[in-house]
Design an enzyme around this catalytic site. Structure first.
Site, PDB file in Angstrom:
ATOM      1  N   ALA A  51       1.989  -4.348  -8.564  1.00 31.72           N
ATOM      2  CA  ALA A  51       1.848  -3.264  -9.545  1.00 31.72           C
ATOM      3  C   ALA A  51       0.454  -2.642  -9.589  1.00 31.72           C
ATOM      4  CB  ALA A  51       2.212  -3.785 -10.936  1.00 31.72           C
ATOM      5  N   CYS A  97     -18.536  -9.233   3.551  1.00 29.00           N
ATOM      6  CA  CYS A  97     -19.906  -9.734   3.647  1.00 29.00           C
ATOM      7  C   CYS A  97     -19.954 -11.079   2.940  1.00 29.00           C
ATOM      8  CB  CYS A  97     -20.836  -8.750   2.953  1.00 29.00           C
ATOM      9  SG  CYS A  97     -22.548  -9.103   3.265  1.00 29.00           S
ATOM     10  N   GLN A 153       0.814  -1.224   0.000  1.00 32.89           N
ATOM     11  CA  GLN A 153       0.000   0.000   0.000  1.00 32.89           C
ATOM     12  C   GLN A 153       0.844   1.270   0.000  1.00 32.89           C
ATOM     13  OE1 GLN A 153      -3.247   0.273  -0.449  1.00 32.89           O
ATOM     14  NE2 GLN A 153      -3.772  -1.888  -0.316  1.00 32.89           N
TER      15      GLN A 153
HETATM   16  N1  PLP Z   1      -0.730  -7.001   0.859  1.00 28.17           N
HETATM   17  C1  PLP Z   1      -1.533  -5.929   0.974  1.00 28.17           C
HETATM   18  C2  PLP Z   1      -1.290  -4.952   2.075  1.00 28.17           C
HETATM   19  C3  PLP Z   1      -2.587  -5.720   0.073  1.00 28.17           C
HETATM   20  O1  PLP Z   1      -3.379  -4.648   0.206  1.00 28.17           O
HETATM   21  C4  PLP Z   1      -2.768  -6.662  -0.966  1.00 28.17           C
HETATM   22  C5  PLP Z   1      -3.878  -6.503  -1.930  1.00 28.17           C
HETATM   23  O2  PLP Z   1      -5.029  -6.414  -1.564  1.00 28.17           O
HETATM   24  C6  PLP Z   1      -1.892  -7.759  -1.055  1.00 28.17           C
HETATM   25  C7  PLP Z   1      -0.884  -7.885  -0.127  1.00 28.17           C
HETATM   26  C8  PLP Z   1      -2.032  -8.779  -2.144  1.00 28.17           C
HETATM   27  O3  PLP Z   1      -1.465  -8.290  -3.332  1.00 28.17           O
HETATM   28  P1  PLP Z   1      -1.656  -9.058  -4.714  1.00 28.17           P
HETATM   29  O4  PLP Z   1      -2.980  -8.647  -5.250  1.00 28.17           O
HETATM   30  O5  PLP Z   1      -0.528  -8.616  -5.589  1.00 28.17           O
HETATM   31  O6  PLP Z   1      -1.564 -10.513  -4.422  1.00 28.17           O
END
Ligand code: PLP
Length: 375
Positions: free
Chosen positions: A200, A326, A179
């Site tokens: 990405a 949900c 994030q």
């Molecule tokens: N870690 C965090 C903090 C995320 O917000 C997300 C995505 O929602 C992920 C990991 C997972 O990422 P990816 O969609 O590349 O698997």
């Protein structure tokens, strides 16, 4: 109906420049980067320039960047290999990590009978660093896994401080920076981490591609076996167009970071002002240092509004999400908010509004009007 997208922590719209570059690569630069002929060498060169580009954005060296299919894959790989290959016997993490860390840790604990310690979370969603120090004081080969910015609240971890603590206590440090990357400047010459992961699609790049920063001589071994791609650490033909797209997206985000984040901060302030004006009694879940892209709120509505709020907003063309998932009609409280709020407050409707530079004040106005009709 005007569509209003306020769910940028879930995924972000891709930048047009990124689509353009990826389209060109898919049509023209389709060689396999492992092939030795001209087309292959051309793809290899795109791949290695991308690696350099990513490394430059975080002030790392290119050889420390390993491309993966997602941040989920990178988290799984790093944590599993730390246990299997680096002999880690203890993981310090928190209960507010993304499931791409939390569930991996739980699985490893079951498989390898590891000790797992959870750092306390304060009511404002921040990690209790005094408790972390206490936990670090216990012997045993340890990895600390703490995310940089929480995906539900936007609360930021002091990466530099935690990195210094881990160094002092000689533990490995892994941070999920999904994030924060592209929104917060990260300089790996100033911050001591062993492993970072990124995705990405959270910084206006394509879905299905991410990367891991793995510090030199880490000793990690692959999760997937096969070809010798990624220095033998991640078998499988590299998705060159995705990787180049990710690099372009990160490079633009890094160059435009200050300008875009200032704009988003102003939007967030406007959103908070509007909420204060029309929904007195709403509260923010998080703290004032939370990243400007994320605002998590509890609304002063009765608990019975919780189930229909997202549906109502969706019907009006507004995409937001809730800290609660949900599932088949029943509402499970968010595991993050469950660590921060009282049982009473957890029942009230809460929303996560997440912004990007593509949003406008007009989007906020549409959202506020829609919420007003729910009062
Ligand atoms: N870690 C965090 C903090 C995320 O917000 C997300 C995505 O929602 C992920 C990991 C997972 O990422 P990816 O969609 O590349 O698997």
């Amino acid at each position: 109906m005007k569509k209003v997208y306020l769910d940028n922590a879930s995924t972000t719209p891709i930048r047009p420049e990124v689509v353009q570059l990826m389209t060109k690569i898919m049509l023209e630069d389709y060689g396999n980067p492992s092939s030795t002929h001209g087309l292959g060498r051309n793809s290899k060169s795109i791949l290695e320039l991308s690696r350099k580009g990513i490394a430059k954005c975080i002030n790392a060296t290119a050889s420390e960047i390993i491309f993966t299919s997602s941040a989920t894959e990178a988290n799984n790989w790093i944590l599993r290999s730390a246990v299997v290959d680096l002999n880690v016997r203890r993981i310090i993490t928190s209960r507010i990590e993304h499931h791409a860390v939390l569930y991996v840790v739980q699985e490893l604990q079951k498989e390898f009978h590891l000790q797992v310690d959870y750092v306390d979370v304060k009511a404002d969603g921040s990690i209790d660093l005094t408790h972390l120090v206490e936990l670090l004081g216990v012997d045993g080969k340890t990895v600390v896994s703490l995310m940089h910015v929480n995906n539900e609240t936007g609360v930021v971890l002091d990466l530099q401080r935690v990195g210094m603590l881990c160094k002092e206590y000689k533990t490995l440090f892994h941070s999920d920076t999904v994030q924060s990357l592209g929104k917060v400047a990260i300089d790996l010459q100033l911050v001591s981490v062993d492993f970072l992961v990124a995705s990405a699609h959270k910084f206006h790049g394509p879905k299905g591609v991410g990367f891991a920063f793995v510090k030199k001589n880490s000793g990690l071994q692959p999760l997937l076996y096969g070809g010798e791609q990624e220095k033998g650490l991640r078998a499988g033909t590299e998705a060159v167009h995705q990787i180049a797209g990710m690099t372009k997206a990160l490079e633009i985000s890094c160059v435009q970071m200050n300008e875009e984040i200032n704009y988003i901060s102003e939007l967030k302030s406007y959103l908070i002002t509007q909420l204060k004006t029309f929904f007195s009694g709403f509260s923010i879940n998080g703290n004032e240092n939370a990243l400007s892209t994320i605002l998590n709120i509890t609304l002063p509505f009765s608990a019975d509004k919780t189930a229909m709020i997202l549906f109502h907003l969706d019907m009006k063309g507004i995409a937001v999400s809730r800290g609660s998932a949900c599932q088949s009609g029943s509402i499970r409280p968010s595991h993050v908010l469950a660590e921060m709020l009282s049982i009473e407050d957890l029942k009230k409707p809460n929303l996560r509004i997440s912004l990007s530079h593509y949003n406008t004040k007009e989007d906020i106005n549409v959202f506020i009007e829609a919420l007003k009709s729910l009062k």
